[in-house]
Enzyme design. Structure first.
Site, PDB file in Angstrom:
ATOM      1  N   LEU A 143       0.822  -1.208   0.000  1.00  0.00           N
ATOM      2  CA  LEU A 143       0.000   0.000   0.000  1.00  0.00           C
ATOM      3  C   LEU A 143       0.856   1.258   0.000  1.00  0.00           C
ATOM      4  O   LEU A 143       1.758   1.393   0.835  1.00  0.00           O
ATOM      5  CB  LEU A 143      -0.906   0.007   1.239  1.00  0.00           C
ATOM      6  CG  LEU A 143      -1.542   1.361   1.619  1.00  0.00           C
ATOM      7  CD1 LEU A 143      -2.516   1.818   0.531  1.00  0.00           C
ATOM      8  CD2 LEU A 143      -2.233   1.278   2.974  1.00  0.00           C
ATOM      9  N   SER A 144       0.582   2.182  -0.891  1.00  0.00           N
ATOM     10  CA  SER A 144       1.148   3.521  -0.906  1.00  0.00           C
ATOM     11  C   SER A 144       2.665   3.507  -0.836  1.00  0.00           C
ATOM     12  O   SER A 144       3.311   3.123  -1.802  1.00  0.00           O
ATOM     13  CB  SER A 144       0.543   4.357   0.213  1.00  0.00           C
ATOM     14  OG  SER A 144       0.855   5.708   0.019  1.00  0.00           O
ATOM     15  N   GLY A 145       3.289   3.891   0.315  1.00  0.00           N
ATOM     16  CA  GLY A 145       4.735   3.771   0.410  1.00  0.00           C
ATOM     17  C   GLY A 145       5.176   2.327   0.215  1.00  0.00           C
ATOM     18  O   GLY A 145       6.209   2.057  -0.399  1.00  0.00           O
TER      19      GLY A 145
END
Length: 386
Positions: A143-145
């Site tokens: 997720l994301s980072g």
């Protein structure tokens, strides 16, 4: 800095599907303290189901900023499918000594390069898991980072991973420091497919890549889904035009080539991992901050990788792609764009619908020309349209 790095991670068929059979679940996460030289100083946790398939796959699942391995284990839904399909899940965890907000350092060359730092640490986790559970392919998601680090790992070690799934993430090679990471996240960076392809290590074969992104994500804007598509279609040598489209609940699915790349656009979803709490086969996860109740991305990713049946999953409700709709151009003030539904407003600022590009203050003085292509997806085109 906390607010900046948090931004990185904090950066179906219409017929009913029967419930999964009920294999016994393992107790939970197990810490693996010794898995190699660990130059990135990460922690490794492992989830092993009670019944492991022969030659099981190893799935690496990476949390977002401010999160932990336990958070992603508890909310993402991956343990449910590990129990059902007999694969092993590795949950890397960032340490606050590396990053105060537990963000994986996807934007630091020393951690995002083959053979170095955090990227090498995760590679060593895969090797460690395979030494105990040999024979299967490896996959990575996050997720994301963690999604951005997923793209880094796919680019740095394409020979290691058979598949990847980037959730609300960014293309590999987009940033080289915190400042450039901001630009990558919002408004996004536009490069040619060839430029994106250059960030990926050469290999004899490349992983199948899924991209999940909410159309209302203003933290890591949806343009990044397009750039990821451009990166991996270029890597596979297939056109960046869908060969088929399909639907899942609230989600448009685009398949490229013969299934080497698939993009899932979740309508109206903000920044987070798509989950869908419930007991049916296609439901998973626990809703909460950055785990958004929309559709179970873990289930459809597992099917895309073929973990449910030992081969690539079928396209969802696939149809032949329709002829492309010509682009249309729409000049106007920010106020007019919002009123016409071509843009949205948050906190007094305006963002193009679909691409999420920043357009400035919500007023009648600032003017932009928006280009619509495909329908419902707008980009700022002040320099020329179409």
């Amino acid at each position: 800095m906390r607010r900046i790095l948090l931004s990185v991670a904090v950066l179906v068929a219409a017929l009913a599907v029967p419930l999964l059979p009920g294999p016994a679940a393992a107790a939970g996460l197990t810490a693996v303290p010794d898995f190699g030289s660990n130059p990135g100083n990460l922690a490794m946790y492992e989830y092993v189901p009670a019944s492991v398939r022969a030659a099981p796959a190893v799935v690496v699942a990476m949390h977002g900023c401010t999160q932990t391995a336990a958070d992603y284990h508890g909310r993402s839904g991956w343990p449910k499918y590990a129990d059902a399909y007999g694969f092993v899940v590795v949950f890397p965890e960032q340490r606050t000594g590396n990053n105060a907000n537990r963000c994986f350092n996807w934007f630091q060359p020393g951690d995002a390069t083959r053979g170095q730092g955090e990227a090498l640490s995760v590679r060593q986790m895969v090797d460690s898991a395979r030494s105990r559970h040999p024979g299967g392919a490896a996959y990575v998601t996050g997720l994301s980072g963690g999604g951005a680090m997923t793209a880094v790992l796919l680019a740095a070690y394409p020979e290691v991973f058979a598949g990847g799934s980037v959730v609300a993430g960014l293309p590999a090679g987009c940033a080289s420091d915190v400042v450039s990471a901001f630009s990558c996240m919002n408004p996004g960076v536009d490069r040619t497919p060839a430029q994106w392809r250059a960030a990926v290590q050469p290999a004899a074969a490349y992983p199948r890549v899924a991209v999940w992104h909410g159309t209302a994500d203003t933290t890591v804007v949806p343009r990044n889904a397009d750039e990821l598509r451009d990166q991996w279609t270029a890597v596979h040598g297939v056109a960046a035009t869908p060969t088929s489209t399909g639907t899942l609940p609230g989600t448009t699915v685009e398949t490229y080539g013969s299934g080497q790349v698939r993009v899932y656009r979740v309508a109206g979803m903000g920044h987070g991992t798509p989950v869908d709490p419930g007991g049916a086969t296609e439901q998973c996860g626990t809703a909460g901050a950055y785990f958004l109740d929309t559709v179970c991305s873990s289930y459809y990713t597992a099917r895309f990788w073929g973990l449910d049946a030992g081969g690539p999953g079928p396209a969802p409700t696939a149809t032949t792609a329709p002829p492309p709709v010509p682009a249309t151009c729409h000049p106007g003030t920010n106020y007019e764009h919002v009123q016409a539904g071509r843009a949205t407003t948050t906190g007094g600022y305006v963002y193009a619908r679909g691409s999420g590009q920043a357009m400035g203050l919500h007023n009648v003085f600032i003017r932009h020309t928006l280009r619509q292509s495909p329908p419902g997806y707008y980009t700022v085109a002040d320099a020329g349209c179409p």
